[in-house]
Design a protein around this motif. Structure first.
Motif, short mmCIF file in Angstrom:
data_model
loop_
_atom_site.label_atom_id
_atom_site.label_comp_id
_atom_site.label_asym_id
_atom_site.label_seq_id
_atom_site.Cartn_x
_atom_site.Cartn_y
_atom_site.Cartn_z
N LEU A 25 0.76 -1.40 -0.59
CA LEU A 25 -0.06 0.19 0.04
C LEU A 25 1.27 1.51 0.10
N ASP A 26 1.93 1.22 0.62
CA ASP A 26 2.84 2.03 0.64
C ASP A 26 3.41 2.18 -1.20
N THR A 27 3.03 1.48 -1.91
CA THR A 27 4.20 1.70 -3.30
C THR A 27 2.92 1.96 -4.34
N PRO A 28 2.01 2.75 -4.58
CA PRO A 28 0.89 2.12 -5.70
C PRO A 28 1.91 3.13 -6.84
N LEU A 29 0.92 3.34 -7.63
CA LEU A 29 1.96 3.94 -9.00
C LEU A 29 0.27 4.63 -9.35
N ALA A 83 -4.18 -7.21 -22.05
CA ALA A 83 -3.88 -8.78 -21.99
C ALA A 83 -2.61 -8.95 -20.87
N ALA A 84 -1.83 -8.08 -20.60
CA ALA A 84 -0.70 -8.38 -20.01
C ALA A 84 -1.46 -7.29 -18.22
N PHE A 85 -1.51 -8.38 -17.34
CA PHE A 85 -2.24 -7.77 -15.93
C PHE A 85 -1.01 -7.03 -15.72
N THR A 86 -1.20 -5.54 -15.13
CA THR A 86 -0.46 -4.91 -14.33
C THR A 86 -0.63 -4.53 -13.04
N GLY A 87 -2.14 -4.71 -12.49
CA GLY A 87 -3.17 -4.35 -11.45
C GLY A 87 -4.04 -4.40 -10.40
N VAL A 88 -4.28 -3.92 -9.54
CA VAL A 88 -5.16 -3.81 -9.43
C VAL A 88 -5.70 -1.96 -9.11
N TRP A 108 0.52 -2.67 -7.96
CA TRP A 108 1.04 -3.72 -8.52
C TRP A 108 1.77 -4.54 -7.48
N HIS A 109 1.80 -4.32 -6.75
CA HIS A 109 2.72 -4.80 -6.23
C HIS A 109 1.71 -4.95 -3.95
N GLY A 110 1.24 -6.35 -3.67
CA GLY A 110 1.32 -6.62 -2.82
C GLY A 110 -0.24 -7.68 -2.85
N ALA A 128 -0.44 -13.03 -18.46
CA ALA A 128 1.32 -12.70 -18.93
C ALA A 128 0.54 -11.39 -17.75
N SER A 129 1.90 -10.93 -17.19
CA SER A 129 2.01 -9.82 -15.95
C SER A 129 3.09 -8.98 -15.89
N THR A 130 2.65 -7.73 -15.74
CA THR A 130 3.75 -7.23 -14.95
C THR A 130 3.84 -6.86 -13.55
N ALA A 131 3.05 -7.14 -12.29
CA ALA A 131 2.39 -6.97 -11.06
C ALA A 131 3.53 -8.17 -10.34
N GLN A 132 3.70 -7.61 -9.32
CA GLN A 132 3.61 -8.83 -8.70
C GLN A 132 3.26 -8.18 -6.96
N ILE A 133 1.51 -9.49 -7.07
CA ILE A 133 0.43 -9.82 -6.97
C ILE A 133 0.80 -11.22 -6.33
N HIS A 134 0.57 -11.37 -5.39
CA HIS A 134 0.42 -13.45 -4.09
C HIS A 134 -1.69 -12.74 -3.96
#
Length: 136
Positions: A25-29, A83-88, A108-110, A128-134
């Motif tokens: 939450l501290d690193t949104p784009l 088509a590449a998931f980038t986050g929410v 993008w990360h969380g 395909a994804s550029t996000a770092q989502i678990h």
């Protein structure tokens, strides 16, 4: 002449049942949405009495348009880059009817509870994804 000062304030509580952790939450784009790609009543609610703006719901999966760099709803079958998931979408976004763009925040990360994403999200569909989502 009698002038009176009128003060108006508005507040809202974030409803993010899809958010499974505070991690990231501290690193949104900061991003710009192409609002023409989103669907009324699916992605956003239209104006109503007392609310003159459209409101896009937090948690919408997003993809980035290759040609413009703007963001739209993620679509695994899209050929425009989405088509590449980038986050929410991290927070609700209010935007004026007829506006083609809106500023937003991208998570993008969380950690995300996929079952609670608005409209649902099957992590297995993300190829395909550029996000770092678990996903949990």
């Amino acid at each position: 002449m009698d002038l009176q000062l009128t003060t108006y304030s508005e507040s809202a509580t974030a409803d993010r049942p899809w958010l499974a952790s505070r991690h990231g939450l501290d690193t949104p784009l900061t991003i710009t949405l192409d609002t023409t790609l989103f669907t009324r009543d699916t992605h956003y609610t239209p104006p109503s009495l007392g609310q003159p703006r459209n409101v896009m719901r937090a948690g919408i999966p997003l993809g980035r348009l290759t040609a413009t760099g703007l963001y739209g709803p993620w679509d695994a079958g899209a050929t425009d880059g989405r088509a590449a998931f980038t986050g929410v979408l991290l927070a609700d976004v209010a935007f004026a009817p007829g506006s083609g763009h809106a500023g937003a925040a991208l998570l993008w990360h969380g950690v995300i509870a996929a079952a609670h994403v608005p409209g649902g999200l099957d992590p297995a569909a993300i190829t395909a994804s550029t996000a770092q989502i678990h996903f949990v």
